[in-house]
Design a protein around this motif. Structure first.
Motif, PDB file in Angstrom:
ATOM      1  N   ILE A 128       0.842  -1.199   0.000  1.00  0.00           N
ATOM      2  CA  ILE A 128       0.000   0.000   0.000  1.00  0.00           C
ATOM      3  C   ILE A 128       0.878   1.250   0.000  1.00  0.00           C
ATOM      4  O   ILE A 128       0.639   2.206  -0.736  1.00  0.00           O
ATOM      5  N   GLN A 141      -0.916   4.560  -1.619  1.00  0.00           N
ATOM      6  CA  GLN A 141      -2.354   4.536  -1.346  1.00  0.00           C
ATOM      7  C   GLN A 141      -2.649   4.779   0.126  1.00  0.00           C
ATOM      8  O   GLN A 141      -3.748   4.518   0.594  1.00  0.00           O
ATOM      9  N   THR A 142      -1.656   5.292   0.877  1.00  0.00           N
ATOM     10  CA  THR A 142      -1.826   5.361   2.326  1.00  0.00           C
ATOM     11  C   THR A 142      -2.855   6.378   2.768  1.00  0.00           C
ATOM     12  O   THR A 142      -3.244   6.399   3.920  1.00  0.00           O
ATOM     13  N   ARG A 143      -3.289   7.273   1.888  1.00  0.00           N
ATOM     14  CA  ARG A 143      -4.268   8.274   2.329  1.00  0.00           C
ATOM     15  C   ARG A 143      -5.690   7.915   1.950  1.00  0.00           C
ATOM     16  O   ARG A 143      -6.609   8.711   2.161  1.00  0.00           O
ATOM     17  N   GLN A 144      -5.881   6.742   1.370  1.00  0.00           N
ATOM     18  CA  GLN A 144      -7.258   6.341   1.045  1.00  0.00           C
ATOM     19  C   GLN A 144      -8.051   6.129   2.329  1.00  0.00           C
ATOM     20  O   GLN A 144      -7.587   5.475   3.249  1.00  0.00           O
TER      21      GLN A 144
END
Lengths: 617, 259
Positions: free
Chosen positions: B104, B109-112
């Motif tokens: 991730i 994508q860590t701020r999804q």
């Protein structure tokens, strides 16, 4: 301004610095050895003052001499030291190994207990102390009158520093204290009797606090509010000086004393804020304080305290959630009082959930979450009362106010970790409290503001209940989703191992900052809803007791579970609402309950729920 | 093309010169070991390359690009994976969750806030676990694993970033002897197959002499010898200041068994 006036101002700054150092030195020594930040240190200070106003007049009856005065002061300090021993034996000894959040809460439980015990023994009225024989006059310093007792206090601080230095460098006990401050595990490994060392340290620390309190009686009356105001100042001094460092505490006390003595001339309105601003600046530049040292890193990997793997709700969990939602919707079928309590529970549940989003999920132990709750309430309330806006835009402004404050404070907070982080969140909350308290023209000061009423369509208790239900449940469901989403997982990853998170390319600070802001916004929304449910706002919404209530809720619910804080808020508020009118000793009851929870029930309601189900299956 | 080059790295702590003009180069697919007695400056050099320490002088380049003073998370983006002396994993996650988290992060994508983290990249994570022989343990909490297995998962986490270079600080510290050999064989296999350069520090002479292509010997902050395992073992200066009699024998034995 004449320079002789400035000199007197500086001298009075030195006198308060001296007093502050005596108290803070005890706090910093206890922290150095036990690694516990002792909230009850302020209670020891208060007890010192109460002991002295009891013992000293009695001794002065026998012989009206300076000797008797100081014998009385020292006797008070020793008596408080013995209470410190009792606290170590009965409580601290059992919590050296629990997470620091629990330690903070347990010692805060002692604060609550002492408050009620003091008012039981000495009554609610302030008790003035006798003046010190031989030091009652004033001396003239270039035409300016200056109390002789203050001059004496100026000398006491350095004297205590010198005595502590001798103790630390010339006695075995002192050498062990210094060794344990540097590396507690190593001292244990060398076969030192740790139990004796810790008990002795608590005696010394509590006696210093008691001495500080007893020395104050000619200047201020003993009152039951002395504890929290002094403990926050003592925290600031120890954190600025470096926790565990006695010379650091001396340096920091001198800085704070002068800052306040001259700050009051330049910014009379924001004296309370200055000390906290200094602390924030020091922590950002030197995260371990002026003379502090980074903690010796322990190589052991420990499972973090907080939410572990968040599972989707099981069948029992889903049934429970559905039952809770049905109960919330059905509440208006009962009487109006039940609806009111239900609305408050929903609001507090959102506040507690947002706090556990930080504490349980992010490992960010915020000790000042009430700040964002309260600023949300003030953001909404001021728009209605001062700007004449209706409820709807005010409710939009509430999370923005909470989130903006959290973004500002969080920028500094996320640079720290552990106990320093908790202290900084506390300091920022006190800054917000001080601003709201002192900015009377805008905020109404201590009295707050009334007239924060909902729009007409939501004015009935039932309609407002449903509005609250929609907003709080919506926000809780959203935050729960975030916990399961990559963002929430990233916060957990950074909590588990910041080094590993960094190595896989995660910008830990930015993510924690965003998380802090999000939680602040959610708390702000809760605060806005609370303001409209009460119709008024006042500074207690931002106070330390409010933050402790939120922490108690998540502790009661279980910080390891995702939904536990909701149950914790419901249980806590229901119990508080039921018992508080029945007893004069609510704080005693609450303090004992918090300690009991920490000692026997550390995983909360959700933990009990899970282990019961495990046991059944 | 040279993958990693250190030129004249120097670091002083007060009066102590922990590293003094350390220079070396590393090619893709090469295993380069850094050895030396305690306090020789291995960790200092290692941390300057890894971005944790700021060198007083000298520079580090990665495939020709200057990466001196680049923080670890940015180095990761440039294709540098690392493992720690004491394994660093996400203790509250499952084994596969750890690798998914790394993926991730790698995919940014860590701020999804709405997708389900547990469902993202699960197959890719399982494939990575399979490469280090840990697929069977995928759904166990990582805290339950034996230490040697945790080290394997850590390798999978590092590989999730599709690295060109692996920095391994004492990869076999704290492991049983049989586990050590297996882990080093695994690392060497992956490195050679996928042309990943590996820089590692190590106290265990078996691991070093069995798997390193080249060895640097640091003593008091300076490189006193470098070259193939045979050259280093035969170097009289290295024998005198570091390996000693028994160390030299152990090195020869390791070379015979594995080489």
């Amino acid at each position: 301004m004449e320079w002789d006036f400035l000199l007197v101002q500086a001298l009075s700054g030195l006198a308060s610095a001296s007093s502050l150092f005596i108290i803070a030195s005890g706090l910093t020594i206890v922290f150095g050895v036990t690694r516990i930040v002792n909230f009850a240190h302020g209670s020891f200070y208060m007890l010192g003052a109460y002991m002295a106003v009891t013992i000293v007049p009695w001794l002065l009856e026998l012989d009206r001499s300076p000797t008797m005065f100081f014998v009385g002061v020292l006797a008070s300090a020793v008596a408080v030291g013995l209470l410190g021993v009792a606290m170590e034996l009965l409580l601290l000894r059992r919590i050296y190994r629990v997470p620091e959040l629990f330690q903070l809460l347990a010692t805060f439980g002692v604060v609550l207990i002492v408050q009620d015990v003091v008012s039981m023994i000495w009554g609610p009225v302030e008790i003035p102390g006798p003046r010190a024989p031989g030091l009652r006059h004033a001396v003239y310093i270039f035409d300016q009158r200056f109390p002789a007792y203050e001059l004496f206090l100026i000398a006491v601080g350095p004297a205590v520093l010198a005595l502590l230095w001798l103790l630390m460098h010339r006695t075995r006990f002192g050498v062990l204290i210094r060794a344990a401050t540097q590396d507690r595990e190593m001292v244990g490994a060398l076969g030192v009797n740790q139990a004796m060392l810790f008990t002795g340290t608590l005696f010394l620390g509590a006696a210093l606090a008691g001495l500080g309190g007893a020395l104050q009686i000619p200047r201020v009356s003993a009152s039951s509010h002395m504890d929290l105001s002094i403990i926050v100042e003592a925290f600031v001094v120890t954190v600025i000086g470096g926790m565990g460092s006695v010379p650091g505490a001396f340096l920091a006390a001198m800085l704070i004393g002068q800052l306040q003595a001259f700050g009051v001339l330049v910014f009379p309105k924001i004296t309370l804020v200055l000390a906290f601003l200094l602390m924030a600046v020091v922590l950002v530049v030197k995260p371990w304080g002026l003379l502090g040292r980074p903690e010796a890193a322990s190589g052991r990997a420990v499972l973090p305290e907080g939410i572990l793997d968040p599972h989707p709700l099981g069948r029992a969990g889903r049934l429970l959630a559905a039952a809770a939602v049905v109960a919330v919707l059905a509440l208006p079928l009962f009487d109006a009082y039940t609806v009111k309590v239900g609305t408050e529970v929903l609001i507090l549940a959102l506040a507690a959930f947002s706090l556990n989003f930080l504490v349980g999920n992010g490992g960010i132990v915020s000790f000042g979450h009430a700040a964002y709750f309260g600023l949300g309430a003030y953001g909404a309330g001021l728009l209605v009362v001062k700007a004449g806006l209706p409820m709807e835009p005010a409710l939009i402004a509430a999370p923005i106010a909470g989130g903006a404050a959290a973004a500002l404070f969080g920028f500094f907070v996320v640079r720290l970790s552990g106990i320093y982080l908790a202290m900084l969140t506390l300091a920022f909350a006190q800054i917000a409290y001080a601003i709201v308290f002192q900015w009377v023209e805008v905020t109404g000061g201590d009295n707050g503001l009334v007239g924060v009423w909902p729009s007409s369509w939501a004015a009935s208790r039932e309609a407002y209940h449903y509005l609250t239900a929609v907003l709080t449940l919506g926000a809780i469901i959203f935050l729960r989703r975030v916990i399961h989403a990559p963002f929430g997982a990233t916060l957990r990853a950074a909590r588990d191992s910041a080094a590993r998170a960094d190595a896989v390319g995660i910008d830990v600070r930015t993510h924690r900052w965003l998380g802090f802001t999000l939680a602040g916004a959610a708390a702000g929304l809760a605060g806005g809803l609370y303001a409209f449910s009460k119709g008024s706002i006042d500074p207690t919404l931002l106070g330390i007791p409010m933050s402790v209530d939120f922490l108690s809720m998540i502790l009661l619910g279980g910080i390891q579970s995702v939904m536990g804080p909701v149950a914790g808020a419901a249980a806590f508020h229901a119990v508080k609402d039921f018992f508080m009118p029945l007893t004069d000793y609510w704080r005693l009851l609450l303090g004992l309950s918090i300690i009991a929870m920490v000692l026997v029930f550390p995983r909360g309601l959700a933990g009990a729920f899970v282990s019961r189900r495990r046991g059944a299956s | 093309m040279t993958l990693l080059a250190a030129e004249g790295l120097t670091k002083r702590f007060g009066g102590v010169v922990a590293a003094n003009g350390v220079s070396f180069a590393l090619e893709p697919g090469e295993m380069l070991a850094m050895i030396g007695p305690n306090g020789a400056g291995k960790s200092t050099t290692f941390n300057m390359v890894g971005g944790q320490l700021r060198p007083d002088a000298g520079r580090v380049t990665l495939a020709g690009q200057d990466v001196t003073n680049t923080p670890p998370r940015a180095l990761c983006r440039l294709g540098v994976g690392r493992s720690f002396q004491v394994a660093q994993t996400f203790l509250s996650f499952t084994v596969v969750g750890n690798v998914q988290m790394a993926l991730i992060a790698h995919q940014r994508q860590t701020r999804q806030m709405l997708s389900d983290a547990a469902a993202l990249h699960r197959d890719a994570a399982l494939a990575l676990l399979d490469r280090v022989g840990m697929a069977a343990q995928a759904d166990r909490p990582i805290g339950e694993l034996a230490y040697g297995d945790v080290k394997r998962v850590e390798l999978a986490i590092a590989l999730a970033g599709a690295p060109r270079l692996l920095l391994m600080d004492e990869p076999t510290a704290g492991m049983a002897p049989s586990e050590r050999a297996a882990l080093m064989a695994l690392v060497a296999g992956i490195a050679r197959r996928e042309r990943i350069g590996v820089l590692f520090t190590e106290h265990d002479m078996d691991s070093v002499f069995a798997h390193a292509d080249r060895i640097l010997v640091l003593v008091r902050g300076e490189i006193i010898a470098r070259g193939s395992p045979e050259d280093v073992r035969a170097d009289p200066e290295v024998q005198r200041v570091y390996l000693g009699q028994s160390g030299t024998k152990a090195a020869a034995r390791a070379r015979r068994t594995h080489g």
